[in-house]
Motif scaffolding. Structure first.
Motif, PDB file in Angstrom:
ATOM      1  N   ASP A  99       0.969  -1.464  -0.018  1.00 53.81           N
ATOM      2  CA  ASP A  99      -0.055  -0.096   0.236  1.00 53.81           C
ATOM      3  C   ASP A  99       0.600   1.125  -0.009  1.00 53.81           C
ATOM      4  OD1 ASP A  99      -2.387  -1.295   0.607  1.00 53.81           O
ATOM      5  OD2 ASP A  99      -1.641  -1.811   1.879  1.00 53.81           O
ATOM      6  N   ASP A 100       1.990   0.753   0.483  1.00 53.84           N
ATOM      7  CA  ASP A 100       2.592   2.221   0.353  1.00 53.84           C
ATOM      8  C   ASP A 100       4.015   1.864   0.378  1.00 53.84           C
ATOM      9  OD1 ASP A 100       3.594   5.072   0.557  1.00 53.84           O
ATOM     10  OD2 ASP A 100       2.461   5.582   2.637  1.00 53.84           O
ATOM     11  N   TYR A 101       5.364   2.655   0.774  1.00 56.41           N
ATOM     12  CA  TYR A 101       6.649   2.215   1.210  1.00 56.41           C
ATOM     13  C   TYR A 101       7.309   3.770   1.139  1.00 56.41           C
ATOM     14  CZ  TYR A 101       7.683   4.942  -3.924  1.00 56.41           C
ATOM     15  OH  TYR A 101       7.453   6.410  -4.301  1.00 56.41           O
ATOM     16  N   LEU A 102       8.149   3.245   1.391  1.00 54.61           N
ATOM     17  CA  LEU A 102       9.728   3.765   2.664  1.00 54.61           C
ATOM     18  C   LEU A 102      11.080   3.632   1.893  1.00 54.61           C
ATOM     19  CD1 LEU A 102       8.370   5.316   6.401  1.00 54.61           C
ATOM     20  CD2 LEU A 102       8.776   6.650   4.703  1.00 54.61           C
ATOM     21  N   THR A 103      11.499   4.886   1.702  1.00 58.49           N
ATOM     22  CA  THR A 103      12.921   4.499   1.117  1.00 58.49           C
ATOM     23  C   THR A 103      14.144   4.538   2.303  1.00 58.49           C
ATOM     24  OG1 THR A 103      12.629   5.272  -0.997  1.00 58.49           O
ATOM     25  CG2 THR A 103      14.961   5.077  -0.288  1.00 58.49           C
ATOM     26  N   LYS A 104      14.990   3.272   2.190  1.00 60.53           N
ATOM     27  CA  LYS A 104      15.981   3.854   3.470  1.00 60.53           C
ATOM     28  C   LYS A 104      17.413   4.529   3.579  1.00 60.53           C
ATOM     29  CE  LYS A 104      15.571  -1.192   5.098  1.00 60.53           C
ATOM     30  NZ  LYS A 104      15.555  -2.020   5.166  1.00 60.53           N
ATOM     31  N   PRO A 105      17.428   5.823   4.008  1.00 57.50           N
ATOM     32  CA  PRO A 105      16.846   5.832   5.758  1.00 57.50           C
ATOM     33  C   PRO A 105      15.707   6.677   5.740  1.00 57.50           C
ATOM     34  CG  PRO A 105      18.955   7.001   5.259  1.00 57.50           C
ATOM     35  CD  PRO A 105      18.733   6.760   3.287  1.00 57.50           C
ATOM     36  N   PHE A 106      14.987   5.999   6.928  1.00 63.34           N
ATOM     37  CA  PHE A 106      14.411   6.696   6.646  1.00 63.34           C
ATOM     38  C   PHE A 106      13.932   7.372   8.443  1.00 63.34           C
ATOM     39  CE2 PHE A 106      12.727   2.586   7.249  1.00 63.34           C
ATOM     40  CZ  PHE A 106      12.563   1.956   8.575  1.00 63.34           C
ATOM     41  N   ARG A 107      13.320   9.013   8.300  1.00 58.15           N
ATOM     42  CA  ARG A 107      12.919   9.137   9.662  1.00 58.15           C
ATOM     43  C   ARG A 107      11.474   8.021  10.542  1.00 58.15           C
ATOM     44  NH1 ARG A 107      11.372  14.587   8.755  1.00 58.15           N
ATOM     45  NH2 ARG A 107      10.417  13.999   6.849  1.00 58.15           N
ATOM     46  N   MET A 108      12.043   7.787  12.127  1.00 56.94           N
ATOM     47  CA  MET A 108      10.734   7.040  12.359  1.00 56.94           C
ATOM     48  C   MET A 108      10.176   7.800  12.798  1.00 56.94           C
ATOM     49  SD  MET A 108      11.895   4.384  13.090  1.00 56.94           S
ATOM     50  CE  MET A 108      13.124   3.175  14.018  1.00 56.94           C
ATOM     51  N   GLU A 110       8.148   9.604  10.505  1.00 54.32           N
ATOM     52  CA  GLU A 110       6.891   9.635   9.586  1.00 54.32           C
ATOM     53  C   GLU A 110       7.061   8.111   9.075  1.00 54.32           C
ATOM     54  OE1 GLU A 110       7.821   9.423   4.243  1.00 54.32           O
ATOM     55  OE2 GLU A 110       9.916  10.528   5.757  1.00 54.32           O
ATOM     56  N   LEU A 111       7.642   6.915   9.831  1.00 52.20           N
ATOM     57  CA  LEU A 111       7.403   5.858   9.761  1.00 52.20           C
ATOM     58  C   LEU A 111       5.842   5.480  10.571  1.00 52.20           C
ATOM     59  CD1 LEU A 111       7.563   2.891   8.932  1.00 52.20           C
ATOM     60  CD2 LEU A 111       8.933   2.067  11.243  1.00 52.20           C
ATOM     61  N   VAL A 112       6.271   6.253  11.535  1.00 47.34           N
ATOM     62  CA  VAL A 112       4.834   6.378  12.764  1.00 47.34           C
ATOM     63  C   VAL A 112       3.688   6.639  11.928  1.00 47.34           C
ATOM     64  CG1 VAL A 112       3.546   6.669  14.821  1.00 47.34           C
ATOM     65  CG2 VAL A 112       6.319   6.218  14.476  1.00 47.34           C
ATOM     66  N   ALA A 113       4.258   8.318  10.868  1.00 47.92           N
ATOM     67  CA  ALA A 113       2.614   8.733  10.305  1.00 47.92           C
ATOM     68  C   ALA A 113       1.861   8.034   9.193  1.00 47.92           C
ATOM     69  CB  ALA A 113       3.384  10.803   9.416  1.00 47.92           C
ATOM     70  N   ARG A 114       2.849   7.287   8.336  1.00 48.18           N
ATOM     71  CA  ARG A 114       2.500   6.381   8.029  1.00 48.18           C
ATOM     72  C   ARG A 114       1.367   5.233   8.190  1.00 48.18           C
ATOM     73  NH1 ARG A 114       5.035   6.547   2.301  1.00 48.18           N
ATOM     74  NH2 ARG A 114       6.551   8.537   3.041  1.00 48.18           N
ATOM     75  N   ILE A 115       1.951   4.813   9.348  1.00 50.88           N
ATOM     76  CA  ILE A 115       1.195   3.469   9.334  1.00 50.88           C
ATOM     77  C   ILE A 115       0.242   3.774  10.182  1.00 50.88           C
ATOM     78  CG2 ILE A 115       1.138   2.078  11.730  1.00 50.88           C
ATOM     79  CD1 ILE A 115       4.143   1.365  11.191  1.00 50.88           C
ATOM     80  N   GLY A 116       0.056   4.954  11.312  1.00 54.99           N
ATOM     81  CA  GLY A 116      -1.114   5.867  11.467  1.00 54.99           C
ATOM     82  C   GLY A 116      -2.317   6.329  10.438  1.00 54.99           C
ATOM     83  N   ALA A 117      -1.396   6.144   9.044  1.00 51.53           N
ATOM     84  CA  ALA A 117      -3.187   6.959   7.883  1.00 51.53           C
ATOM     85  C   ALA A 117      -2.923   5.153   7.340  1.00 51.53           C
ATOM     86  CB  ALA A 117      -1.575   7.338   6.962  1.00 51.53           C
ATOM     87  N   LEU A 118      -2.508   4.731   7.452  1.00 56.00           N
ATOM     88  CA  LEU A 118      -3.134   3.292   6.346  1.00 56.00           C
ATOM     89  C   LEU A 118      -4.378   2.958   6.957  1.00 56.00           C
ATOM     90  CD1 LEU A 118       0.759   2.305   5.310  1.00 56.00           C
ATOM     91  CD2 LEU A 118      -1.731   2.808   3.860  1.00 56.00           C
ATOM     92  N   LEU A 119      -3.598   3.201   8.620  1.00 48.88           N
ATOM     93  CA  LEU A 119      -4.936   2.127   9.717  1.00 48.88           C
ATOM     94  C   LEU A 119      -6.706   3.145   9.564  1.00 48.88           C
ATOM     95  CD1 LEU A 119      -2.171   0.917  12.481  1.00 48.88           C
ATOM     96  CD2 LEU A 119      -4.077  -0.539  11.091  1.00 48.88           C
ATOM     97  N   ARG A 120      -5.939   4.443   9.592  1.00 47.05           N
ATOM     98  CA  ARG A 120      -7.093   5.012   9.674  1.00 47.05           C
ATOM     99  C   ARG A 120      -7.937   4.861   8.020  1.00 47.05           C
ATOM    100  NH1 ARG A 120      -3.861   8.987  11.876  1.00 47.05           N
ATOM    101  NH2 ARG A 120      -3.596  10.035   9.104  1.00 47.05           N
ATOM    102  N   ARG A 121      -7.198   4.444   7.260  1.00 43.54           N
ATOM    103  CA  ARG A 121      -7.765   4.156   6.120  1.00 43.54           C
ATOM    104  C   ARG A 121      -8.776   3.252   6.517  1.00 43.54           C
ATOM    105  NH1 ARG A 121      -3.477   3.487   2.785  1.00 43.54           N
ATOM    106  NH2 ARG A 121      -4.592   2.409   1.509  1.00 43.54           N
ATOM    107  N   VAL A 122      -8.956   1.711   6.835  1.00 44.42           N
ATOM    108  CA  VAL A 122      -9.109   1.110   7.145  1.00 44.42           C
ATOM    109  C   VAL A 122     -10.337   0.816   7.805  1.00 44.42           C
ATOM    110  CG1 VAL A 122      -8.960  -1.262   7.974  1.00 44.42           C
ATOM    111  CG2 VAL A 122      -6.951  -0.917   7.397  1.00 44.42           C
ATOM    112  N   GLN A 123     -10.415   1.637   8.930  1.00 45.10           N
ATOM    113  CA  GLN A 123     -11.101   2.117   9.496  1.00 45.10           C
ATOM    114  C   GLN A 123     -12.210   2.789   8.673  1.00 45.10           C
ATOM    115  OE1 GLN A 123     -11.751   1.574  12.982  1.00 45.10           O
ATOM    116  NE2 GLN A 123     -13.678   2.474  12.901  1.00 45.10           N
ATOM    117  N   ARG A 124     -11.981   4.113   7.744  1.00 41.74           N
ATOM    118  CA  ARG A 124     -12.968   4.708   7.378  1.00 41.74           C
ATOM    119  C   ARG A 124     -13.911   3.863   6.458  1.00 41.74           C
ATOM    120  NH1 ARG A 124      -8.436   8.697   6.524  1.00 41.74           N
ATOM    121  NH2 ARG A 124      -7.941   8.141   4.530  1.00 41.74           N
TER     122      ARG A 124
END
Length: 229
Positions: A99-108, A110-124
């Motif tokens: 569903d999404d991707y992050l390129t290494k190295p990444f900021r933690m 941003e990782l947390v924000a992406r995860i939160g957004a994906l889970l909110r979409r599931v809820q919606r």
């Protein structure tokens, strides 16, 4: 974030695996860990996570094969971690259900924000059960069942591709801006992730037809009933 959300972290680098797991646990997630392809599939089957953070390069078999196997079981949001930002690699990941991707190295953060957004979409998505199917030409989008048909043939989309198509289908023919698509589909406040958006549009076009999604250069995209751009 509620602690009932379970995330499977699959990363063969022990330092990255530990760092990601520690940060997600600090954010309130229930974290399950795996370090290789076979272990990832086994952990997925045993723990039924709500989301998977999945490295592309893994021992045993790679993240793309892991993604194929777990998505064949049941749809689940997958955030892939890649050491390369090559578009071909990204499209392969999207094609197997990421569903999404992050390129290494990444900021933690941003990782947390992406995860939160994906889970909110599931809820919606769970809130769309009462909606009637949308029809744009011979394209039919059933929000409740999360299924799509083109010319009577069902098309298999990833969760992100489905949400992107649904957002466009709600106003057929009208241009939906990049900012709105990023906010509605990914939960981001601006269009900073335009490469992610463009990659998903390319993948969606490959499945429903290039002519159906028109580009408004510098503005956004529109879903058309007939020939597009």
């Amino acid at each position: 974030m509620t602690s009932t959300r379970r995330v499977l972290v699959v990363e063969d680098d022990p330092i990255i695996n530990q760092s990601v797991s520690d940060r997600l646990e600090a954010e309130g997630y229930d974290v399950v860990r795996a370090w290789d392809g076979p272990g990832a599939v086994a952990a997925y089957g045993a723990h039924s996570p709500d989301l998977v953070v999945l490295d592309v390069m893994l021992p045993g078999y790679d993240g793309h094969e892991v993604c194929r196997r777990i998505q064949a079981d049941r749809p689940v949001p997958v955030l892939m971690l890649t050491a390369r930002a090559d578009e071909a690699d990204v499209l392969v990941g999207l094609g197997v259900g990421a569903d999404d991707y992050l390129t290494k190295p990444f900021r933690m953060r941003e990782l947390v924000a992406r995860i939160g957004a994906l889970l909110r979409r599931v809820q919606r998505a769970a809130e769309l059960v009462a909606r009637s199917p949308l029809a744009v030409g011979d394209l039919r989008v059933d929000a409740a069942a999360r299924r799509v048909w083109c010319g009577g043939e069902e098309v298999r989309l990833t969760p992100t591709e489905f949400d992107l198509l649904l957002c466009l289908a709600e106003t057929p023919g009208a241009v939906v801006t990049r900012d709105k698509l990023m906010a509605e589909v990914w939960g981001w406040p601006d269009a900073s992730g335009t490469r992610t958006l463009d990659s998903h549009v390319k993948g969606l076009r490959a499945k429903v037809g290039v002519e159906r999604i028109r580009t408004a250069h510098g503005v956004g995209y529109a879903l058309e009933a007939g020939d597009g751009e």
